[in-house]
Design a protein around this motif. Structure first.
Motif, PDB file in Angstrom:
ATOM      1  N   ASP A   1       0.829  -1.207   0.000  1.00  0.00           N
ATOM      2  CA  ASP A   1       0.000   0.000   0.000  1.00  0.00           C
ATOM      3  C   ASP A   1       0.864   1.257   0.000  1.00  0.00           C
ATOM      4  O   ASP A   1       0.569   2.228   0.680  1.00  0.00           O
ATOM      5  CB  ASP A   1      -0.925  -0.010   1.220  1.00  0.00           C
ATOM      6  N   VAL A   2       1.957   1.209  -0.734  1.00  0.00           N
ATOM      7  CA  VAL A   2       2.788   2.391  -0.954  1.00  0.00           C
ATOM      8  C   VAL A   2       2.316   3.040  -2.249  1.00  0.00           C
ATOM      9  O   VAL A   2       2.276   2.393  -3.294  1.00  0.00           O
ATOM     10  CB  VAL A   2       4.278   2.020  -1.056  1.00  0.00           C
ATOM     11  N   ARG A   3       1.908   4.277  -2.165  1.00  0.00           N
ATOM     12  CA  ARG A   3       1.323   4.950  -3.328  1.00  0.00           C
ATOM     13  C   ARG A   3       2.005   6.293  -3.560  1.00  0.00           C
ATOM     14  O   ARG A   3       2.720   6.800  -2.694  1.00  0.00           O
ATOM     15  CB  ARG A   3      -0.177   5.158  -3.091  1.00  0.00           C
ATOM     16  N   PHE A   4       1.755   6.873  -4.728  1.00  0.00           N
ATOM     17  CA  PHE A   4       2.316   8.169  -5.089  1.00  0.00           C
ATOM     18  C   PHE A   4       1.197   9.193  -5.226  1.00  0.00           C
ATOM     19  O   PHE A   4       0.060   8.854  -5.577  1.00  0.00           O
ATOM     20  CB  PHE A   4       3.075   8.089  -6.411  1.00  0.00           C
ATOM     21  N   GLY A   5       1.530  10.432  -4.981  1.00  0.00           N
ATOM     22  CA  GLY A   5       0.578  11.508  -5.172  1.00  0.00           C
ATOM     23  C   GLY A   5       1.287  12.795  -5.535  1.00  0.00           C
ATOM     24  O   GLY A   5       2.487  12.961  -5.288  1.00  0.00           O
TER      25      GLY A   5
ATOM     26  N   GLY B   1       0.729   0.524  10.094  1.00  0.00           N
ATOM     27  CA  GLY B   1      -0.413  -0.282  10.521  1.00  0.00           C
ATOM     28  C   GLY B   1      -1.654  -0.166   9.661  1.00  0.00           C
ATOM     29  O   GLY B   1      -2.752   0.026  10.177  1.00  0.00           O
ATOM     30  N   GLY B   2      -1.494  -0.250   8.351  1.00  0.00           N
ATOM     31  CA  GLY B   2      -2.647  -0.230   7.460  1.00  0.00           C
ATOM     32  C   GLY B   2      -3.044   1.139   6.966  1.00  0.00           C
ATOM     33  O   GLY B   2      -3.964   1.266   6.144  1.00  0.00           O
ATOM     34  N   ALA B   3      -2.380   2.205   7.430  1.00  0.00           N
ATOM     35  CA  ALA B   3      -2.730   3.561   6.991  1.00  0.00           C
ATOM     36  C   ALA B   3      -2.188   3.879   5.604  1.00  0.00           C
ATOM     37  O   ALA B   3      -2.616   4.833   4.965  1.00  0.00           O
ATOM     38  CB  ALA B   3      -2.206   4.594   7.991  1.00  0.00           C
ATOM     39  N   GLY B   4      -1.236   3.071   5.109  1.00  0.00           N
ATOM     40  CA  GLY B   4      -0.639   3.327   3.796  1.00  0.00           C
ATOM     41  C   GLY B   4       0.399   4.422   3.865  1.00  0.00           C
ATOM     42  O   GLY B   4       0.341   5.314   4.718  1.00  0.00           O
TER      43      GLY B   4
ATOM     44  N   ALA C   1       0.227  12.770  14.224  1.00  0.00           N
ATOM     45  CA  ALA C   1      -1.160  12.404  13.919  1.00  0.00           C
ATOM     46  C   ALA C   1      -1.472  12.495  12.427  1.00  0.00           C
ATOM     47  O   ALA C   1      -2.507  11.996  11.984  1.00  0.00           O
ATOM     48  CB  ALA C   1      -2.121  13.302  14.708  1.00  0.00           C
ATOM     49  N   GLU C   2      -0.607  13.137  11.660  1.00  0.00           N
ATOM     50  CA  GLU C   2      -0.838  13.268  10.226  1.00  0.00           C
ATOM     51  C   GLU C   2      -0.622  11.922   9.526  1.00  0.00           C
ATOM     52  O   GLU C   2       0.181  11.099   9.988  1.00  0.00           O
ATOM     53  CB  GLU C   2       0.097  14.313   9.626  1.00  0.00           C
ATOM     54  N   PRO C   3      -1.308  11.680   8.400  1.00  0.00           N
ATOM     55  CA  PRO C   3      -1.125  10.420   7.671  1.00  0.00           C
ATOM     56  C   PRO C   3       0.332  10.239   7.240  1.00  0.00           C
ATOM     57  O   PRO C   3       1.013  11.219   6.913  1.00  0.00           O
ATOM     58  CB  PRO C   3      -2.048  10.580   6.452  1.00  0.00           C
ATOM     59  N   PRO C   4       0.844   9.010   7.239  1.00  0.00           N
ATOM     60  CA  PRO C   4       2.249   8.762   6.864  1.00  0.00           C
ATOM     61  C   PRO C   4       2.534   9.227   5.432  1.00  0.00           C
ATOM     62  O   PRO C   4       1.896   8.776   4.483  1.00  0.00           O
ATOM     63  CB  PRO C   4       2.382   7.246   6.990  1.00  0.00           C
ATOM     64  N   SER C   5       3.493  10.111   5.299  1.00  0.00           N
ATOM     65  CA  SER C   5       3.848  10.668   3.997  1.00  0.00           C
ATOM     66  C   SER C   5       5.329  10.976   3.970  1.00  0.00           C
ATOM     67  O   SER C   5       5.940  11.270   5.001  1.00  0.00           O
ATOM     68  CB  SER C   5       3.066  11.967   3.709  1.00  0.00           C
TER      69      SER C   5
END
Length: 318
Positions: free
Chosen positions: A13-17, A198-201, A220-224
């Protein structure tokens, strides 16, 4: 040091943006300390006059002497096709508590005077200032910038397919290291942080305005991870290639230059800017080279990205 711990599910679940708002936010560091971002000095020179009419008081209040910016300027993009209008609309709706806490976090507990007032008023002024920065300094160049960011993502995706996820992650930035389970980022933030995804991607965001790995300040921010996009050095320069005479004699000088340049993916719009010719003229040459099997083409969002094929490389080598 920030360590993102990837579990088995996270590895898939490693994605690009791509985030236009992230480019705006990170560019503020370039405005504050141009010497740290030499590749973007041409951008600063070209936009100097336009910046004179901006709300610089607010813009400079969004970055501190450590070059930290609030996380609300670096949102996690949902896809490579994120629109600035959507990001700014979300910014206008941002809870006042989040705005205040992140500004205080950047400025180590002190609210800049220009933002010290009713939070909704301050948020509106920030968004207006960012819209002005975009219109003056980004809109004229965004097609070119986005092409470079998209080309980087295509390159990274090809790396994963050919060499695996670990090779790709280890090549993103000199301050990032992946051991097969943990992605370690050497940040300027002195805190030691370990975050289990843990599933957050994990979202990887190429940008024109960083020279090393960056990540959200708030756990608390989404992993980026924000990393320097490849090809920035060619952003403001016309392509200068000494064409092999034999190749130019076979395919023509312009097509030879295109073939040499397409060792990395690029769009026709990007190539047109680099060579100083119209996009339609570039497209005609690219079509001929593709029909001859010397190029491959891949659609990415609204862009068609071209890359030299194995046959094209063999012809160039010969």
């Amino acid at each position: 040091m920030l360590r993102y711990v990837l579990h088995d599910a996270d590895l898939g679940d490693v994605r690009f943006g791509i985030s236009p708002l992230c480019e705006l936010g990170l560019s503020l560091r370039t405005l504050r300390e141009p010497s740290r971002y030499p590749l973007q000095l041409p951008w600063l020179r070209r936009t100097e006059a336009a910046r004179a009419g901006l709300d610089l008081e607010v813009l400079t209040a969004l970055v501190d002497e450590r070059l930290w910016t609030p996380d609300f300027l670096n949102p996690r993009p949902l896809s490579p096709l994120t629109r600035l209008d959507d990001e700014l609309a979300a910014l206008r709706r941002m809870p006042s508590e989040r705005f205040v806490s992140q500004i205080l976090g950047v400025h180590q507990g002190e609210m800049p005077a220009v933002l010290d007032g009713p939070p909704r008023v301050a948020i509106a002024r920030v968004v207006d200032a960012l819209e002005g920065l975009w219109a003056a300094c980004f809109a004229p160049y965004w097609v070119r910038m986005r092409a470079i960011l998209e080309a980087d993502i295509v390159y990274r995706g090809r790396q994963v397919a050919q060499s695996g996820l670990a090779v790709m992650l280890n090549g993103l930035a000199p301050t990032a290291e992946f051991d097969g389970r943990v992605l370690s980022l050497r940040l300027r933030d002195p805190r030691e942080r370990i975050e289990h995804i843990g599933g957050a991607g994990l979202t990887l965001v190429p940008t024109m305005f960083t020279t090393r790995a960056s990540a959200p300040v708030d756990p608390a921010e989404p992993p980026s991870m924000f990393y320097p996009a490849r090809g920035q050095g060619a952003m403001w320069e016309a392509e200068r290639v000494q064409n092999p005479a034999a190749l130019a004699a076979i395919v023509g000088e312009t097509r030879a230059r295109l073939l040499i340049a397409l060792a990395e993916p690029a769009s026709s719009t990007e190539l047109g800017v680099r060579f100083g010719v119209s996009t339609s003229a570039v497209n005609q040459h690219l079509r001929v080279l593709r029909d001859a099997g010397l190029l491959t083409a891949t659609r990415y969002g609204h862009s068609m990205l071209y890359l030299r094929s194995e046959l094209g490389s063999a012809l160039l080598a010969g």
